[in-house]
Design a protein around this motif. Structure first.
Motif, PDB file in Angstrom:
ATOM      1  N   GLU A 208      36.632  41.508  38.439  1.00  0.00           N
ATOM      2  CA  GLU A 208      37.838  40.711  38.260  1.00  0.00           C
ATOM      3  C   GLU A 208      38.996  41.085  39.178  1.00  0.00           C
ATOM      4  O   GLU A 208      40.143  40.731  38.919  1.00  0.00           O
ATOM      5  CB  GLU A 208      38.269  40.728  36.793  1.00  0.00           C
ATOM      6  N   SER A 209      38.712  41.788  40.254  1.00  0.00           N
ATOM      7  CA  SER A 209      39.737  41.930  41.287  1.00  0.00           C
ATOM      8  C   SER A 209      39.911  40.573  41.949  1.00  0.00           C
ATOM      9  O   SER A 209      39.009  39.721  41.924  1.00  0.00           O
ATOM     10  CB  SER A 209      39.311  42.965  42.320  1.00  0.00           C
ATOM     11  N   GLU A 210      41.068  40.350  42.561  1.00  0.00           N
ATOM     12  CA  GLU A 210      41.292  39.069  43.239  1.00  0.00           C
ATOM     13  C   GLU A 210      40.253  38.843  44.338  1.00  0.00           C
ATOM     14  O   GLU A 210      39.706  37.741  44.485  1.00  0.00           O
ATOM     15  CB  GLU A 210      42.706  39.006  43.818  1.00  0.00           C
ATOM     16  N   LYS A 211      39.973  39.901  45.092  1.00  0.00           N
ATOM     17  CA  LYS A 211      38.982  39.773  46.160  1.00  0.00           C
ATOM     18  C   LYS A 211      37.600  39.494  45.580  1.00  0.00           C
ATOM     19  O   LYS A 211      36.882  38.604  46.057  1.00  0.00           O
ATOM     20  CB  LYS A 211      38.940  41.050  47.003  1.00  0.00           C
ATOM     21  N   GLY A 212      37.217  40.251  44.540  1.00  0.00           N
ATOM     22  CA  GLY A 212      35.906  40.071  43.942  1.00  0.00           C
ATOM     23  C   GLY A 212      35.716  38.671  43.392  1.00  0.00           C
ATOM     24  O   GLY A 212      34.651  38.052  43.557  1.00  0.00           O
ATOM     25  N   LEU A 213      36.739  38.146  42.734  1.00  0.00           N
ATOM     26  CA  LEU A 213      36.661  36.794  42.185  1.00  0.00           C
ATOM     27  C   LEU A 213      36.529  35.755  43.295  1.00  0.00           C
ATOM     28  O   LEU A 213      35.699  34.837  43.213  1.00  0.00           O
ATOM     29  CB  LEU A 213      37.895  36.508  41.341  1.00  0.00           C
ATOM     30  N   LYS A 242      48.757  35.303  35.359  1.00  0.00           N
ATOM     31  CA  LYS A 242      49.012  35.005  36.769  1.00  0.00           C
ATOM     32  C   LYS A 242      47.697  34.968  37.547  1.00  0.00           C
ATOM     33  O   LYS A 242      47.488  34.098  38.404  1.00  0.00           O
ATOM     34  CB  LYS A 242      49.955  36.043  37.377  1.00  0.00           C
ATOM     35  N   LYS A 243      46.806  35.914  37.247  1.00  0.00           N
ATOM     36  CA  LYS A 243      45.519  35.907  37.943  1.00  0.00           C
ATOM     37  C   LYS A 243      44.684  34.706  37.512  1.00  0.00           C
ATOM     38  O   LYS A 243      43.988  34.098  38.336  1.00  0.00           O
ATOM     39  CB  LYS A 243      44.749  37.205  37.701  1.00  0.00           C
ATOM     40  N   TRP A 244      44.749  34.338  36.243  1.00  0.00           N
ATOM     41  CA  TRP A 244      44.064  33.121  35.793  1.00  0.00           C
ATOM     42  C   TRP A 244      44.569  31.915  36.588  1.00  0.00           C
ATOM     43  O   TRP A 244      43.784  31.039  36.982  1.00  0.00           O
ATOM     44  CB  TRP A 244      44.290  32.901  34.297  1.00  0.00           C
ATOM     45  N   TYR A 245      45.869  31.861  36.803  1.00  0.00           N
ATOM     46  CA  TYR A 245      46.461  30.777  37.580  1.00  0.00           C
ATOM     47  C   TYR A 245      45.899  30.770  39.000  1.00  0.00           C
ATOM     48  O   TYR A 245      45.528  29.707  39.537  1.00  0.00           O
ATOM     49  CB  TYR A 245      47.982  30.962  37.597  1.00  0.00           C
ATOM     50  N   LEU A 246      45.782  31.946  39.610  1.00  0.00           N
ATOM     51  CA  LEU A 246      45.228  32.039  40.960  1.00  0.00           C
ATOM     52  C   LEU A 246      43.768  31.604  40.983  1.00  0.00           C
ATOM     53  O   LEU A 246      43.318  30.948  41.937  1.00  0.00           O
ATOM     54  CB  LEU A 246      45.363  33.465  41.495  1.00  0.00           C
ATOM     55  N   LEU A 331      38.489  46.644  42.572  1.00  0.00           N
ATOM     56  CA  LEU A 331      39.722  47.099  41.936  1.00  0.00           C
ATOM     57  C   LEU A 331      40.963  46.408  42.473  1.00  0.00           C
ATOM     58  O   LEU A 331      41.088  46.154  43.666  1.00  0.00           O
ATOM     59  CB  LEU A 331      39.888  48.607  42.156  1.00  0.00           C
ATOM     60  N   ASP A 332      41.868  46.102  41.559  1.00  0.00           N
ATOM     61  CA  ASP A 332      43.246  45.791  41.915  1.00  0.00           C
ATOM     62  C   ASP A 332      44.119  46.415  40.836  1.00  0.00           C
ATOM     63  O   ASP A 332      43.625  47.162  39.980  1.00  0.00           O
ATOM     64  CB  ASP A 332      43.475  44.278  42.091  1.00  0.00           C
ATOM     65  N   GLU A 333      45.393  46.135  40.831  1.00  0.00           N
ATOM     66  CA  GLU A 333      46.293  46.815  39.906  1.00  0.00           C
ATOM     67  C   GLU A 333      46.089  46.395  38.450  1.00  0.00           C
ATOM     68  O   GLU A 333      46.637  47.023  37.553  1.00  0.00           O
ATOM     69  CB  GLU A 333      47.748  46.585  40.316  1.00  0.00           C
TER      70      GLU A 333
END
Length: 349
Positions: A208-213, A242-246, A331-333
């Protein structure tokens, strides 16, 4: 008082709760939840007694009007779906996974309960995404491929999996049962290895990192035909709204419409995955509080929602070709429940 704080407080109105139980009963991603809980402790509205959180006298007085939490979900079904609808396949699957490889934390693995596997399967059956379909699974530590084949519904199932142990296990079961099932070793960071836009259905439980998704969902876009169905899991534990939105923006850019979101539909119990204490020591969770939650966890706190999307036009991947297989892939924050790196190595630290 916002709704996230209210979720914690109304849960504690029921009585003392473990860290894991509180985590299971709220909606905020884990970093925000831990910060909120820590603040309640600092304000002395909540205290810890015998390893469990409880409202302090000050907290009980301040929130006297708040009603205790009351469960409103069905205790028998999985989000409205019967996991025992295909009893013969359920029993066969239990035999097929006997002797399976245990999770490898280097690949962020962990598998669902059999009931949650078959609740997913029942939902996909209802949506017409099983019978006669060519299905691609990216990452199969749940061995969902074997459950699908046990039903006899799919035309063919293909698995792309980074863990060679799982690939060998799936191949062995496919040979034994003569399933229409193919498995091959593949890292999602490598270029997509199959014919593009050849599958009817794509299933994954992405990191669930932005890159991984972005990478994982792009592989789904490369694989699917126009009209194809994309299924994936997404948590609120490791993904803020916010990540769901992305993620929604990514899906729209790739020509997908979200047709269904089954909230908190799948669980990954510690007891079934046979994790030991080192699992928690390798995550970031315990670093977020000045308190170490007792182990083992007494709640199935890691749950994901199950999303179905449909390609309204030919899918357009946002990532084509290979990408670096580095810490940013996992990984992300916000991915605080993912093991692998120390806090100083984590993005945003």
């Amino acid at each position: 008082m916002n709704r996230y704080e209210a979720q914690i407080l109304r849960s504690l109105k029921e009585g003392p709760k473990s860290f894991w139980r509180l985590l299971d009963e709220q909606d905020e991603h884990i970093k925000g939840f831990a910060e909120r809980l820590k603040r309640l402790l600092q304000e002395e509205l909540v205290c810890v007694v015998d390893g469990k959180f409880t409202l302090s006298e000050k907290g009980r007085a301040k929130y006297a009007a708040l009603k205790p939490y009351k469960s409103v979900t069905c205790p028998s079904c999985r989000g409205g779906y019967n996991p025992y609808a295909f009893r013969e396949a359920f029993a066969e699957y239990a035999k097929l996974v006997d002797g399976r490889p245990l999770p490898n934390l280097d690949f962020d693995q962990g598998f669902m309960t059999h009931e949650d596997i078959f609740a997913r399967l029942a939902f996909m059956y209802e949506r017409g995404d099983l019978e006669g379909q060519e299905i691609l699974i990216l990452g199969d530590d749940d061995l969902f491929s074997l459950a699908l084949c046990a039903t006899g519904f799919p035309k063919k199932v293909t698995v792309l999996e980074v863990d060679e142990r799982l690939v060998s296990f799936i191949q062995k079961r496919a040979r034994e049962k003569q399933f229409p099932l193919e498995a091959r070793t593949y890292n999602a960071c490598d270029a997509y290895p199959l014919e593009e836009h050849a599958f009817d259905v794509f299933i994954t439980d992405p990191v669930e990192s932005e890159k991984g998704l972005k990478v994982t969902l792009s592989r789904g876009a490369q694989s699917l035909k126009k009209g194809g169905a994309l299924y994936f899991g997404l948590t609120t534990i490791e993904s803020s709204w916010k990540k769901w939105y992305l993620v929604e923006k990514m899906l729209l850019e790739m020509n997908f419409a979200i047709t269904d979101i089954l909230r908190r539909f799948s669980s990954y119990p510690d007891r079934d995955n046979q994790f030991d204490r080192t699992y928690y020591e390798r995550t970031m969770m315990l670093r977020l509080l000045d308190f170490e939650p007792p182990l083992p966890a007494d709640a199935d706190w890691f749950r994901s929602s199950f999303l179905r999307c449909e390609a309204v036009e030919l899918p357009v991947p946002l990532v084509i070709g290979s990408v670096a297989f580095d810490k940013d892939f996992y990984l992300d924050e916000e991915t605080m429940a993912t093991p692998g790196f120390e806090v100083e190595d984590r993005p945003g630290s």
